[in-house]
Design an enzyme around this catalytic site. Structure first.
Site, PDB file in Angstrom:
ATOM      1  CG  HIS A 151      27.476  46.379  37.624  1.00 24.56           C
ATOM      2  ND1 HIS A 151      27.311  45.225  38.360  1.00 24.56           N
ATOM      3  CD2 HIS A 151      26.535  47.229  38.106  1.00 24.56           C
ATOM      4  CE1 HIS A 151      26.313  45.371  39.226  1.00 24.56           C
ATOM      5  NE2 HIS A 151      25.833  46.586  39.099  1.00 24.56           N
ATOM      6  CB  THR A 205      28.383  41.905  36.694  1.00 32.59           C
ATOM      7  OG1 THR A 205      28.374  42.803  37.803  1.00 32.59           O
ATOM      8  CG2 THR A 205      27.139  42.166  35.848  1.00 32.59           C
ATOM      9  CB  CYS A 238      23.053  48.329  38.161  1.00 34.67           C
ATOM     10  SG  CYS A 238      23.489  49.219  39.657  1.00 34.67           S
TER      11      CYS A 238
END
Lengths: 158, 208
Positions: free
Chosen positions: A45, A22, A28
């Site tokens: 994620h 990712t 995040c």
């Protein structure tokens, strides 16, 4: 080798030798789970700590509490054993130095992630969280190693 | 009339064109401020308009991992959302050399970062005030946050804030370019769906 790219508020499960990645985690958090015996890995994620505060609950992968459970269940379905799962987490930065309350969302995402892991009794074996820079992560399902790449702070493997 | 929109295909052609025209006014005025700052002609393309699932926004930024200067400001008041500017390194070098006479200096120095924040603030302020004037609304822009990092990491805070209450955001996406491409970058704004309702109501009143 095949690599699955996971977007924001999304998750995927892969079996060795697939890589899971990712890109550009800021506040995040990227959470990987790995079963070293069956070599099954998963990555989610997440954007927010908990589904409880959300008005829109359509995408459960957006939240630490529901997203991690969703990932875990999907891995078990594909043959992973819960008691063997190991977690690694990365991200949760405060990207902008002039930090006020609302900018602490990265910290809150990390704290929520740790709480969820504790309640699921999945050990966090390594982490690279906080600070003020973005991270791209890649889980190698052959070894379970997580590579963390940043723009200015180099690359590390945990 | 009350608009509750979830997807762009629910916008009529007229609404779509009106929104794009409005974005054009905002971005156009912002480009004019930049043009004055760097003393050179600036062009922008016609902004693309999308009702976008928030978690899909990083995909339209163009290179989630590309290293850019990002300046992020919150838009608040009668309209709520974010304005974000992403500039590649070469463009920042050009701006520094024009504004600060700063050749080959450290682009991450405090002086350079605060200059970039100021540039962002001027552009964002112009954008917001042209919308304020056009709609006769009270709209403000927060002080800018700026950093140099991967594009996706820079914008994720704004996306997180938007996604607390929303699934979709109205995204305007535009590119600007100074003569000979010495400065180029992306500007985009995101508005929440309540803001979109407000805008559409104003447009209807103007038409009637």
């Amino acid at each position: 080798m095949e690599t699955i790219t996971i977007g924001m508020a999304d998750y995927a499960v892969g079996r060795s030798p697939i890589n899971l990645t990712t890109m550009g985690l800021g506040s995040c958090v990227g959470i990987t789970l790995y079963d070293p015996r069956n070599r099954i890995g998963g990555l989610v994620h997440i954007m927010l700590p908990t589904v409880e505060q959300a008005r829109s609950r359509d995408n459960l992968a957006k939240f630490a509490d529901t997203g991690i459970v969703q990932l875990m269940e999907s891995m078990i379905e594909k043959g992973a054993l819960k008691s063997r799962l190991q977690a690694k987490i990365a991200g949760g930065a405060s990207m902008f130095s002039s930090g006020n309350g609302s900018l602490k969302i990265g910290e809150r995402n990390v704290a929520a992630t740790k709480e969820v892991m504790e309640s699921l009794r999945i050990p966090i074996v390594a982490e690279d969280t906080g600070k003020n820079y973005g991270r791209t992560i890649k889980l190698d399902t052959v070894t379970g190693m997580l590579t963390i790449k940043s723009a200015l702070k180099g690359t590390k493997v945990i | 009339m009350d608009y509750k929109l979830n997807e762009i295909n629910q916008l009529t052609e007229f609404q779509h064109d009106a929104l794009r025209e409005i974005a054009n006014i905002g971005f156009g005025n912002a480009a004019t401020s930049l043009s004055k700052l760097v003393n050179n002609e600036v062009s922008i393309n016609i902004p693309a308009l999308k009702m976008q699932l928030i978690e899909k926004v990083p995909g339209i930024v163009g290179g989630e991992e590309s290293l850019v200067y990002g300046i992020v400001m919150q838009i608040y008041g009668d309209l709520n959302g974010y304005i974000m500017m992403l500039l590649p390194t070469e463009s920042v070098k050009s701006i520094s050399s024009i504004l600060l006479n700063y050749e080959n200096g450290d682009l991450l120095s405090e002086m350079n970062m605060s200059m970039m924040q100021e540039v962002g603030h001027i552009l964002g302020g112009t954008y917001v005030s042209s919308l304020s004037d056009f709609f006769n609304m009270k709209i403000s822009v927060s002080p800018p946050y700026a950093t140099y990092d991967m594009a996706a990491a820079i914008i994720d805070l704004a996306l997180i804030e938007m996604s607390r209450d929303l699934e979709y955001a109205l995204v305007f996406d535009s590119e600007m370019m100074v003569k000979n491409d010495i400065i180029n970058g992306k500007i985009f704004t995101m508005f929440d769906t309540d803001s979109l309702d407000q805008i559409m109501n104003r447009i209807d009143k103007m038409v009637m």
